[in-house]
Write a protein that holds these residues in place. Structure first.
Motif, PDB file in Angstrom:
ATOM      1  N   ASP A 153     -78.753 -16.316  15.475  1.00 39.70           N
ATOM      2  CA  ASP A 153     -79.021 -16.885  16.798  1.00 39.70           C
ATOM      3  C   ASP A 153     -77.717 -17.244  17.500  1.00 39.70           C
ATOM      4  O   ASP A 153     -77.505 -16.917  18.678  1.00 39.70           O
ATOM      5  CB  ASP A 153     -79.905 -18.119  16.641  1.00 39.70           C
ATOM      6  CG  ASP A 153     -80.176 -18.832  17.962  1.00 39.70           C
ATOM      7  OD1 ASP A 153     -80.257 -18.156  19.001  1.00 39.70           O
ATOM      8  OD2 ASP A 153     -80.305 -20.075  17.946  1.00 39.70           O
ATOM      9  N   ALA A 154     -76.821 -17.897  16.774  1.00 42.94           N
ATOM     10  CA  ALA A 154     -75.543 -18.296  17.369  1.00 42.94           C
ATOM     11  C   ALA A 154     -74.710 -17.085  17.766  1.00 42.94           C
ATOM     12  O   ALA A 154     -74.093 -17.061  18.844  1.00 42.94           O
ATOM     13  CB  ALA A 154     -74.763 -19.172  16.387  1.00 42.94           C
ATOM     14  N   LEU A 155     -74.680 -16.068  16.917  1.00 44.62           N
ATOM     15  CA  LEU A 155     -73.916 -14.862  17.250  1.00 44.62           C
ATOM     16  C   LEU A 155     -74.493 -14.171  18.473  1.00 44.62           C
ATOM     17  O   LEU A 155     -73.747 -13.620  19.297  1.00 44.62           O
ATOM     18  CB  LEU A 155     -73.891 -13.923  16.056  1.00 44.62           C
ATOM     19  CG  LEU A 155     -73.103 -14.417  14.832  1.00 44.62           C
ATOM     20  CD1 LEU A 155     -73.271 -13.467  13.660  1.00 44.62           C
ATOM     21  CD2 LEU A 155     -71.629 -14.596  15.161  1.00 44.62           C
ATOM     22  N   GLY A 156     -75.820 -14.200  18.600  1.00 46.41           N
ATOM     23  CA  GLY A 156     -76.427 -13.646  19.805  1.00 46.41           C
ATOM     24  C   GLY A 156     -76.004 -14.412  21.041  1.00 46.41           C
ATOM     25  O   GLY A 156     -75.678 -13.829  22.082  1.00 46.41           O
ATOM     26  N   GLN A 157     -75.988 -15.751  20.943  1.00 44.58           N
ATOM     27  CA  GLN A 157     -75.552 -16.562  22.085  1.00 44.58           C
ATOM     28  C   GLN A 157     -74.074 -16.334  22.397  1.00 44.58           C
ATOM     29  O   GLN A 157     -73.642 -16.498  23.544  1.00 44.58           O
ATOM     30  CB  GLN A 157     -75.811 -18.037  21.803  1.00 44.58           C
ATOM     31  CG  GLN A 157     -77.284 -18.403  21.713  1.00 44.58           C
ATOM     32  CD  GLN A 157     -77.502 -19.895  21.679  1.00 44.58           C
ATOM     33  OE1 GLN A 157     -76.981 -20.637  22.518  1.00 44.58           O
ATOM     34  NE2 GLN A 157     -78.288 -20.369  20.716  1.00 44.58           N
ATOM     35  N   ALA A 158     -73.301 -15.956  21.388  1.00 46.71           N
ATOM     36  CA  ALA A 158     -71.873 -15.686  21.593  1.00 46.71           C
ATOM     37  C   ALA A 158     -71.618 -14.285  22.141  1.00 46.71           C
ATOM     38  O   ALA A 158     -70.458 -13.924  22.390  1.00 46.71           O
ATOM     39  CB  ALA A 158     -71.126 -15.858  20.273  1.00 46.71           C
TER      40      ALA A 158
END
Length: 342
Positions: free
Chosen positions: A279-284
């Motif tokens: 999820d965090a990598l997607g937001q990044a």
């Protein structure tokens, strides 16, 4: 869309009364549910058995918001995992796996090529270890990897593992297909050392303070060797002692400690961590074929944001019985120099 690939099985979890309760599980299914709880579009590519447990599994993942478009109807029985919990909520597993649905993959059951809306595959655990389907899945992942970012969690289960050298060769071969690798310290020590040192830091201190954190040169060496195989990010979780993370854009190893919590059980904690990290990598902006360069360039501060989010999602799972982390409504992540994601 993130597609999670692998097993969906039934966990039989020990209780203090000496009985067992059944709960849907399997590391890939747990990761898919946690992603859905985070509001991330996610599908589960799994073979679901034809028995009552299979119907329970299909209903469960769909009810949690996971897209069921990739579920394969299988004639075989569902896999059972027996989880025995110790006083700290840590689980040891035994399995009933012979001839069950999760391992009987046929190439015709896999979408090839993967859908154009998919930005990441998450793979690993038993589905990439158990014959005869493991080879089928590994070859399929190799054909998709230029289209998507690949996340991998070996999630070694010693009760089902083969000879150590063969398992080590398999895991390293599969790491070479991945962009993001997450493993536990148990995984690393099992693969590379027959005698791991004691780790009292696995449980919080009696006063509730965070467990002490220290560098682990053995884990660092393994993480560096894995990074050299091709991934852009390698994370090794160490329970309450925190996470070791290293990346191409942050070559010096970092140790990131989560906030201390009261643990109910750790079933599904690593799977929730995987979901939070993706999820965090997607937001990044670091997923999808176009995001691969961004993934490789993540700075230490950006990686710290991603890992911190993953740790918080894992903590939600540890506060509850079972692998489902429950309702999650995290605020958008803020990355250094970029502010919050939209």
């Amino acid at each position: 869309m993130i597609t999670v690939v692998g097993e969906a099985l039934i966990d039989l979890i020990s209780a203090e009364s000496g009985t067992y309760r059944s709960a849907p599980g399997g590391a890939p299914a747990n990761t898919a549910v946690a992603l859905a709880r985070l509001g991330v579009p996610v599908s589960l590519l799994a073979r679901i058995g034809s028995d009552r447990f299979g119907r329970q599994l299909r209903s469960y993942v769909g009810s949690r918001g996971v897209d069921t478009r990739d579920l394969v109807a299988a004639q075989e029985a569902s896999t059972l995992a027996i989880a025995n919990l110790d006083g700290y909520g840590h689980a040891e597993y035994d399995f009933y796996v012979r001839g069950t649905a999760d391992w009987q993959w046929d190439p015709a059951e896999l979408p090839d090529p993967i859908g154009a809306d998919v930005t990441a595959l998450h793979v690993g655990s038993l589905a990439l270890a158990m014959a005869p389907g493991a080879d089928v899945l590994e070859e399929w992942v190799a054909r998709q990897r230029e289209r998507v970012v690949v996340g991998y969690d070996p999630n070694i289960r010693p009760a089902l593992a083969g000879e150590r050298a063969a398992e080590r060769a398999r895991v390293e071969r599969q790491i070479a297909l991945a962009d993001v690798v997450k493993a536990s310290d148990d995984d690393v020590y099992w693969l590379y050392s027959e005698n791991r040192p004691p780790r009292p830091q696995d449980a919080p201190e009696a006063d509730g303070a965070a467990a002490p954190v220290g560098a682990d040169p053995f884990l660092e060496e393994a993480a560096r060797s894995w990074l050299a195989l091709g991934p852009a990010v390698v994370a090794v979780t160490r329970g309450a002692a925190g996470t070791l993370v290293i990346g191409r854009g942050a070559a010096a190893p970092m140790y990131l400690t989560p906030e201390p919590i009261e643990i109910v059980d750790t079933v599904g904690a690593g799977d929730a961590f995987n979901a939070g990290l993706l999820d965090a990598l997607g937001q990044a902006g670091a997923l999808g074929a176009a995001g691969r360069a961004r993934l490789a360039a993540l700075t230490p501060d950006e990686l710290a944001v991603c890992v911190g989010h993953a740790q918080r999602v894992a903590a939600h799972a540890c506060r509850r019985v079972g692998a489902d982390p429950g309702e999650l409504e995290p605020a958008p992540l803020e990355f250094p120099g970029r502010g919050a994601t939209p």
